[in-house]
Design a protein around this motif. Structure first.
Motif, short mmCIF file in Angstrom:
data_model
loop_
_atom_site.label_atom_id
_atom_site.label_comp_id
_atom_site.label_asym_id
_atom_site.label_seq_id
_atom_site.Cartn_x
_atom_site.Cartn_y
_atom_site.Cartn_z
N ALA A 91 3.42 -11.46 -1.38
CA ALA A 91 1.95 -11.55 -1.37
C ALA A 91 1.44 -11.17 0.00
O ALA A 91 2.01 -11.52 1.03
N VAL A 92 0.31 -10.46 0.01
CA VAL A 92 -0.23 -9.96 1.28
C VAL A 92 -0.61 -11.12 2.19
O VAL A 92 -0.49 -11.06 3.41
N ASN A 93 -1.11 -12.24 1.60
CA ASN A 93 -1.59 -13.36 2.40
C ASN A 93 -0.47 -14.32 2.82
O ASN A 93 -0.71 -15.25 3.57
N ALA A 94 0.75 -14.17 2.27
CA ALA A 94 1.84 -15.04 2.63
C ALA A 94 2.42 -14.62 3.98
O ALA A 94 2.42 -13.44 4.33
N LEU A 95 2.90 -15.60 4.74
CA LEU A 95 3.51 -15.30 6.04
C LEU A 95 4.83 -14.57 5.83
O LEU A 95 5.70 -15.07 5.10
N PRO A 96 5.02 -13.40 6.42
CA PRO A 96 6.29 -12.68 6.25
C PRO A 96 7.46 -13.51 6.76
O PRO A 96 7.39 -14.06 7.87
N PRO A 97 8.54 -13.62 5.99
CA PRO A 97 9.67 -14.46 6.42
C PRO A 97 10.54 -13.83 7.49
O PRO A 97 11.27 -14.53 8.20
N THR A 98 10.50 -12.50 7.62
CA THR A 98 11.38 -11.79 8.56
C THR A 98 10.61 -10.70 9.29
O THR A 98 9.54 -10.27 8.83
N PRO A 99 11.13 -10.24 10.43
CA PRO A 99 10.50 -9.10 11.11
C PRO A 99 10.41 -7.86 10.21
O PRO A 99 9.43 -7.12 10.28
N GLN A 100 11.44 -7.63 9.38
CA GLN A 100 11.40 -6.48 8.48
C GLN A 100 10.24 -6.61 7.50
O GLN A 100 9.53 -5.62 7.22
N ALA A 101 10.01 -7.81 6.97
CA ALA A 101 8.89 -8.02 6.06
C ALA A 101 7.55 -7.83 6.78
O ALA A 101 6.60 -7.30 6.21
N ALA A 102 7.49 -8.24 8.06
CA ALA A 102 6.26 -8.05 8.84
C ALA A 102 6.00 -6.56 9.06
O ALA A 102 4.84 -6.10 9.02
N PHE A 103 7.07 -5.80 9.29
CA PHE A 103 6.92 -4.35 9.45
C PHE A 103 6.32 -3.73 8.19
O PHE A 103 5.36 -2.93 8.28
N TRP A 104 6.84 -4.08 7.04
CA TRP A 104 6.34 -3.49 5.80
C TRP A 104 4.94 -3.99 5.46
O TRP A 104 4.17 -3.29 4.81
N ARG A 105 4.61 -5.22 5.91
CA ARG A 105 3.23 -5.65 5.75
C ARG A 105 2.30 -4.76 6.56
O ARG A 105 1.22 -4.39 6.11
N GLY A 106 2.73 -4.42 7.77
CA GLY A 106 1.93 -3.52 8.58
C GLY A 106 1.72 -2.18 7.90
O GLY A 106 0.62 -1.62 7.92
N VAL A 107 2.77 -1.66 7.27
CA VAL A 107 2.65 -0.40 6.52
C VAL A 107 1.64 -0.55 5.40
O VAL A 107 0.77 0.30 5.20
N LEU A 108 1.74 -1.66 4.66
CA LEU A 108 0.85 -1.88 3.52
C LEU A 108 -0.61 -2.02 3.96
O LEU A 108 -1.51 -1.41 3.37
N VAL A 109 -0.83 -2.80 5.01
CA VAL A 109 -2.19 -3.03 5.49
C VAL A 109 -2.83 -1.74 6.00
O VAL A 109 -4.04 -1.54 5.88
N SER A 110 -2.01 -0.84 6.55
CA SER A 110 -2.56 0.38 7.16
C SER A 110 -2.79 1.52 6.17
O SER A 110 -3.33 2.56 6.55
#
Length: 237
Positions: A2-21
């Motif tokens: 989920a976009v609003n969930a806190l990413p559990p790992t740095p890799q998940a945070a990276f892909w969230r950045g891709v999604l948001v952008s």
């Protein structure tokens, strides 16, 4: 995830950045197309324009450089003008020092290369939520996608520009793109003063050779904004 969930790992945070952008990447495609077209119009090949985007990754500075090259300005003057346009990144890097402090030295070099207005604003906004462990990877995810998008957009613009008839004037698209960048940046009185003074001075000096009026207008506008900000700060004290 989920976009609003806190990413559990740095890799998940990276892909969230891709999604948001993704929406941002779509929005800057026209600007990239115009930059590619402008490069062809001043005599560069599609490959040269694309290599410029690969190595520089600074839309406003690239467009200013291409405009000055087309006007016959010297390399030194082109370099000086792009330096002034990119001075804001000094402030950006200072603001991001803490959010990106957990990156290694090599990764900080990559982060500096990928720094643009969009990932600066988003990373700073999300730092309170993601914290120092995840924010750098969120930032890098945004930067990598925007860089790839910019390179592809300018390449397509260069291919398009090489096939456009000379009668099709696209100069109007350049100021439109800069207006899109300008409006969100004007958020207080100093930034409004910088925009108005810089625009008025540049317009008044439009007849100067090598489009040096743009360079002078930028300097005067920055000076006006800094002066007003210092004056307001002194008044609050």
């Amino acid at each position: 995830m989920a976009v609003n969930a806190l990413p559990p790992t740095p890799q998940a945070a990276f892909w969230r950045g891709v999604l948001v952008s993704l929406p941002i990447a779509v929005g800057i495609v026209p600007f990239g197309l115009v930059t590619g077209i402008a490069g062809v119009k001043v005599g560069l090949s599609a490959v040269e324009v694309t290599v410029m985007s690969v190595l520089v990754f600074a839309g406003a500075a690239q467009l200013v450089a291409l405009q000055l090259m087309g006007a016959g300005a010297s390399i030194f003057f082109v370099w000086l003008a792009t330096l002034v346009v990119n001075l804001r990144y000094i402030m950006y890097s200072s603001a991001l020092a803490r959010p990106l402090e957990t990156l290694s030295g090599r990764m900080k070099i990559l982060a500096a290369f990928l720094m643009v207005d969009q990932n600066f604003a988003l990373a700073l906004n999300q730092y309170g939520v993601l914290g120092p462990r995840l924010t750098p990877w969120f930032y890098l995810g945004i930067g990598v996608l925007l860089w790839l998008n910019w390179v592809v957009a300018t390449y397509l613009g260069a291919l398009l520009g090489a096939r456009l008839p000379e009668a099709w004037a696209l100069d109007f698209a350049v100021p439109l793109c800069f207006l899109v960048l300008l409006v969100p940046a004007v958020h207080d009185r100093p930034s409004l003063a910088a925009a108005l003074v810089g625009g008025l001075v540049s317009t008044a000096l439009i007849g100067l050779p090598y489009r040096s009026g743009l360079f002078i207008g930028a300097l005067v506008g920055i000076g006006a904004g800094v002066w007003l900000e210092n004056r307001m700060g002194a008044g609050r004290e």
